[in-house]
Motif scaffolding. Structure first.
Motif, PDB file in Angstrom:
ATOM      1  N   GLU A   1       0.826  -1.218   0.000  1.00 35.75           N
ATOM      2  CA  GLU A   1       0.000   0.000   0.000  1.00 35.75           C
ATOM      3  C   GLU A   1       0.862   1.270   0.000  1.00 35.75           C
ATOM      4  N   GLU A   2       2.016   1.217   0.729  1.00 37.87           N
ATOM      5  CA  GLU A   2       2.871   2.397   0.813  1.00 37.87           C
ATOM      6  C   GLU A   2       3.814   2.503  -0.379  1.00 37.87           C
ATOM      7  N   GLU A   3       4.179   1.356  -0.939  1.00 37.05           N
ATOM      8  CA  GLU A   3       5.260   1.371  -1.942  1.00 37.05           C
ATOM      9  C   GLU A   3       4.772   1.430  -3.387  1.00 37.05           C
ATOM     10  N   LEU A   4       3.572   0.910  -3.637  1.00 39.23           N
ATOM     11  CA  LEU A   4       3.106   0.761  -5.022  1.00 39.23           C
ATOM     12  C   LEU A   4       2.287   1.990  -5.430  1.00 39.23           C
ATOM     13  N   GLU A   5       2.733   2.688  -6.491  1.00 40.73           N
ATOM     14  CA  GLU A   5       1.980   3.856  -6.957  1.00 40.73           C
ATOM     15  C   GLU A   5       0.893   3.493  -7.951  1.00 40.73           C
ATOM     16  N   GLU A   6       1.133   2.404  -8.703  1.00 44.22           N
ATOM     17  CA  GLU A   6       0.169   2.062  -9.762  1.00 44.22           C
ATOM     18  C   GLU A   6       0.150   0.571 -10.023  1.00 44.22           C
ATOM     19  N   LEU A   7      -1.072  -0.009 -10.113  1.00 44.85           N
ATOM     20  CA  LEU A   7      -1.227  -1.420 -10.437  1.00 44.85           C
ATOM     21  C   LEU A   7      -2.107  -1.456 -11.686  1.00 44.85           C
ATOM     22  N   SER A   8      -1.583  -1.982 -12.788  1.00 44.96           N
ATOM     23  CA  SER A   8      -2.358  -1.990 -14.026  1.00 44.96           C
ATOM     24  C   SER A   8      -2.816  -3.389 -14.385  1.00 44.96           C
ATOM     25  N   LEU A   9      -4.035  -3.484 -14.887  1.00 47.19           N
ATOM     26  CA  LEU A   9      -4.587  -4.741 -15.409  1.00 47.19           C
ATOM     27  C   LEU A   9      -4.751  -4.545 -16.911  1.00 47.19           C
ATOM     28  N   CYS A  10      -4.154  -5.416 -17.696  1.00 44.60           N
ATOM     29  CA  CYS A  10      -4.153  -5.248 -19.155  1.00 44.60           C
ATOM     30  C   CYS A  10      -4.712  -6.499 -19.820  1.00 44.60           C
ATOM     31  N   PRO A  11      -5.858  -6.366 -20.511  1.00 45.70           N
ATOM     32  CA  PRO A  11      -6.407  -7.523 -21.237  1.00 45.70           C
ATOM     33  C   PRO A  11      -5.483  -7.943 -22.375  1.00 45.70           C
TER      34      PRO A  11
ATOM     35  N   CYS B   1      -4.641   3.229  -8.532  1.00 45.72           N
ATOM     36  CA  CYS B   1      -3.571   4.013  -7.914  1.00 45.72           C
ATOM     37  C   CYS B   1      -3.968   4.426  -6.496  1.00 45.72           C
ATOM     38  N   PRO B   2      -3.235   3.918  -5.476  1.00 43.18           N
ATOM     39  CA  PRO B   2      -3.520   4.324  -4.093  1.00 43.18           C
ATOM     40  C   PRO B   2      -3.252   5.811  -3.901  1.00 43.18           C
ATOM     41  N   GLY B   3      -4.128   6.451  -3.127  1.00 39.24           N
ATOM     42  CA  GLY B   3      -3.941   7.866  -2.772  1.00 39.24           C
ATOM     43  C   GLY B   3      -4.422   8.074  -1.346  1.00 39.24           C
ATOM     44  N   THR B   4      -4.497   9.338  -0.949  1.00 32.83           N
ATOM     45  CA  THR B   4      -4.953   9.627   0.424  1.00 32.83           C
ATOM     46  C   THR B   4      -5.894  10.828   0.423  1.00 32.83           C
ATOM     47  N   GLY B   5      -6.351  11.203   1.608  1.00 35.68           N
ATOM     48  CA  GLY B   5      -7.103  12.451   1.767  1.00 35.68           C
ATOM     49  C   GLY B   5      -8.460  12.469   1.091  1.00 35.68           C
ATOM     50  N   GLY B   6      -9.086  11.301   0.981  1.00 37.04           N
ATOM     51  CA  GLY B   6     -10.452  11.269   0.459  1.00 37.04           C
ATOM     52  C   GLY B   6     -10.544  11.324  -1.058  1.00 37.04           C
TER      53      GLY B   6
ATOM     54  N   ASN C   1      -5.907   2.993 -25.118  1.00 39.65           N
ATOM     55  CA  ASN C   1      -6.965   3.423 -24.196  1.00 39.65           C
ATOM     56  C   ASN C   1      -6.634   3.003 -22.776  1.00 39.65           C
ATOM     57  N   HIS C   2      -6.529   3.988 -21.895  1.00 35.89           N
ATOM     58  CA  HIS C   2      -6.063   3.748 -20.521  1.00 35.89           C
ATOM     59  C   HIS C   2      -6.982   4.485 -19.546  1.00 35.89           C
ATOM     60  N   VAL C   3      -7.569   3.728 -18.621  1.00 40.33           N
ATOM     61  CA  VAL C   3      -8.384   4.346 -17.564  1.00 40.33           C
ATOM     62  C   VAL C   3      -7.653   4.172 -16.246  1.00 40.33           C
ATOM     63  N   LYS C   4      -7.619   5.249 -15.477  1.00 42.22           N
ATOM     64  CA  LYS C   4      -6.897   5.225 -14.196  1.00 42.22           C
ATOM     65  C   LYS C   4      -7.857   5.602 -13.074  1.00 42.22           C
ATOM     66  N   ILE C   5      -7.950   4.784 -12.042  1.00 38.88           N
ATOM     67  CA  ILE C   5      -8.791   5.092 -10.880  1.00 38.88           C
ATOM     68  C   ILE C   5      -7.872   5.323  -9.680  1.00 38.88           C
ATOM     69  N   THR C   6      -7.913   6.541  -9.146  1.00 34.20           N
ATOM     70  CA  THR C   6      -7.126   6.859  -7.947  1.00 34.20           C
ATOM     71  C   THR C   6      -8.071   6.882  -6.760  1.00 34.20           C
ATOM     72  N   TYR C   7      -7.729   6.150  -5.708  1.00 32.31           N
ATOM     73  CA  TYR C   7      -8.656   5.979  -4.579  1.00 32.31           C
ATOM     74  C   TYR C   7      -7.916   6.214  -3.259  1.00 32.31           C
ATOM     75  N   CYS C   8      -8.677   6.567  -2.231  1.00 30.66           N
ATOM     76  CA  CYS C   8      -8.091   6.850  -0.919  1.00 30.66           C
ATOM     77  C   CYS C   8      -7.946   5.561  -0.110  1.00 30.66           C
ATOM     78  N   THR C   9      -6.696   5.274   0.290  1.00 31.75           N
ATOM     79  CA  THR C   9      -6.461   4.051   1.083  1.00 31.75           C
ATOM     80  C   THR C   9      -6.927   4.268   2.528  1.00 31.75           C
ATOM     81  N   GLN C  10      -6.850   5.502   3.026  1.00 34.80           N
ATOM     82  CA  GLN C  10      -7.271   5.775   4.407  1.00 34.80           C
ATOM     83  C   GLN C  10      -8.773   5.516   4.561  1.00 34.80           C
ATOM     84  N   CYS C  11      -9.522   5.788   3.473  1.00 38.32           N
ATOM     85  CA  CYS C  11     -10.978   5.593   3.490  1.00 38.32           C
ATOM     86  C   CYS C  11     -11.345   4.156   3.111  1.00 38.32           C
ATOM     87  N   ARG C  12     -10.317   3.311   2.842  1.00 38.94           N
ATOM     88  CA  ARG C  12     -10.580   1.893   2.502  1.00 38.94           C
ATOM     89  C   ARG C  12     -11.378   1.775   1.205  1.00 38.94           C
TER      90      ARG C  12
END
Lengths: 95, 95
Positions: free
Chosen positions: A31-41, B40-45, B3-14
């Motif tokens: 959770e702290e070390e990984l910035e991006e996890l990609s899933l590629c079909p 992509c893990p993020g923080t702060g909501g 085509n690339h979709v990126k979802i950044t989410y808050c780890t503190q909020c689970r």
């Protein structure tokens, strides 16, 4: 360093759920070390894992899927070499 | 076009499970069109969705999470404008 793990999986073989599960395990453990996890079909039986551009698992080469503990060690060795994995660090059969 | 979709989410909020679920829905609906889905893990909501670099959802801006049908339409409009989404294309409240 933008730590990025990419899992390419075969859609014909219906391996998305397996890839997504492993991805979520890695996002949780790193959770702290990984910035991006990609899933590629992909197609044609592909199941490959790259960490920061390095191929760390190929189903075609190994003839099987990685155990999750094994995969976490391989990812750790690339993105966070100093990070202890606790019980996940016990010997894997024959390694 | 990759085509690339990126979802950044808050780890503190689970919010990883929610982000991973939405990611898998997108990988299923856009199996042919989507080359890469990143979590992509993020923080702060934070809860943001980008499609090909364009911000298409920000929880801070909208004050809520996207409904999955809504999100699929927004992604479709960027990565596959011609693609019909069947029942998912019915009007969304007030849109």
């Amino acid at each position: 360093m933008h730590n990025h793990v990419k899992i390419t999986y075969c859609t014909q073989c219906r391996w998305m759920l397996r890839a997504a599960w492993m991805g979520q395990e890695l996002l949780t453990t790193f959770e702290e070390e990984l910035e991006e996890l990609s899933l590629c079909p992909g197609t044609g039986g592909i199941f490959e894992v790259e960490a920061n551009g390095q191929l760390i698992w190929s189903r075609k080469e190994k003839g099987r899927f990685p155990e999750i503990t094994e995969l976490k060690q391989l990812v750790r060795d690339v993105i966070a070499p100093e990070k202890p994995l606790g019980h996940a660090d016990r010997k894997i059969h024959g390694q």
